[in-house]
Design an enzyme around this catalytic site. Structure first.
Site, PDB file in Angstrom:
ATOM      1  N   ARG A 100      69.604   6.745  55.641  1.00 52.79           N
ATOM      2  CA  ARG A 100      70.027   7.126  57.570  1.00 52.79           C
ATOM      3  C   ARG A 100      72.205   7.232  57.325  1.00 52.79           C
ATOM      4  NH1 ARG A 100      65.281   5.829  60.368  1.00 52.79           N
ATOM      5  NH2 ARG A 100      66.617   3.506  61.497  1.00 52.79           N
TER       6      ARG A 100
ATOM      7  N   ARG B 137      62.018  -5.124  62.783  1.00 54.08           N
ATOM      8  CA  ARG B 137      61.277  -4.213  64.358  1.00 54.08           C
ATOM      9  C   ARG B 137      59.693  -4.269  64.593  1.00 54.08           C
ATOM     10  NH1 ARG B 137      66.296  -0.570  66.361  1.00 54.08           N
ATOM     11  NH2 ARG B 137      65.064   1.430  64.673  1.00 54.08           N
TER      12      ARG B 137
ATOM     13  N   ARG C  80      82.553  16.816  62.717  1.00 54.46           N
ATOM     14  CA  ARG C  80      81.693  16.763  62.000  1.00 54.46           C
ATOM     15  C   ARG C  80      82.098  16.721  60.150  1.00 54.46           C
ATOM     16  NH1 ARG C  80      75.480  15.613  62.989  1.00 54.46           N
ATOM     17  NH2 ARG C  80      75.798  14.040  63.955  1.00 54.46           N
TER      18      ARG C  80
ATOM     19  N   LYS D 224      75.387   2.110  69.207  1.00 54.38           N
ATOM     20  CA  LYS D 224      75.995   3.441  69.990  1.00 54.38           C
ATOM     21  C   LYS D 224      75.543   4.038  71.119  1.00 54.38           C
ATOM     22  CE  LYS D 224      75.857   7.107  67.656  1.00 54.38           C
ATOM     23  NZ  LYS D 224      76.422   8.899  67.617  1.00 54.38           N
TER      24      LYS D 224
END
Ligand SMILES: [Zn+2]
Length: 215
Positions: free
Chosen positions: A172, A127, A88, A13
């Protein structure tokens, strides 16, 4: 063009928002950034927000709405806006509708970067970066050419982020779903939600977003 860009952490994003700012002159309005800027500048709403935060309380919708409105007031009418981290809640979504309308704007699209959770877990947990020059690598997709040696600087030290583990990624994702669930139906009812495959390459994601904006 005014849009809300949604996507869980790891979907790219931030990359896409920066690209839209750079290529289309859009302005990214992130509530966190706006709050910090207002507090730093000592504006009336900043002072109000500071007092609330110092008391350990959450900044109210009224303060955030006022912040967004002040930021919109400083923009040229043709400048598009990317809303980030807001709204939100349904109440915030409705407040945003009215304040945009009051400024002669409307929300054109809610673009959600769609991810496959299992694939995202694999992408994120693999990663790692060079500890010396921060070149990114991946266990599966991009190992150094010579194992254990950074392609760019030759360092043998690599690091991983502590929160790039499966449990943290799934947490998350759950947080992301909980945050977006209240507002998506509001925009789906208006048929302005568009989904772009966030697991595709950066170029393909960019193309998907551009197709929505230029379609
Ligand atoms: Zn390196």
């Amino acid at each position: 063009m005014n849009i809300i860009l949604l996507g869980p952490p790891g979907a790219g994003k931030g990359t896409q928002a920066s690209r839209l700012v750079e290529e289309r002159g859009m302005v990214q309005l992130s509530t966190g950034d706006m709050l910090r800027a207002a507090v730093k500048a000592g504006t009336p709403v900043g002072e109000q927000a500071k007092a609330v935060m110092e008391a350990g309380e959450l900044v109210s919708d009224a303060i955030v709405t006022q912040l967004i409105d002040e930021n919109l007031a400083g923009l040229a009418p043709e400048q598009g806006v990317i809303f980030d981290g807001y709204p939100r809640t349904l109440a915030q979504a409705e407040a945003l509708d009215s304040l945009l309308a009051a400024r002669g704007r409307r929300l054109d699209f809610v673009i959600e970067l769609d991810v496959d959770e299992d694939a995202l877990v694999e992408r994120i947990t693999g990663r790692f970066t060079c500890a010396a020059c921060n070149t990114p690598y991946h266990d599966r997709y991009k190992q150094p050419v010579s194992a254990g040696t950074c392609d760019v600087c030759g360092s043998h030290e690599f690091k991983r982020r502590a929160d790039d583990n499966e449990e943290a990624v799934r947490t998350r994702m759950a947080e992301y779903r909980a945050k977006t669930a209240p507002i998506l139906p509001h925009y789906e009812a208006r048929d302005i939600v568009r989904r772009v495959d966030g697991m595709a390459s950066v170029a393909a994601v960019s193309k998907g977003i551009d197709a929505v904006l230029d379609g």
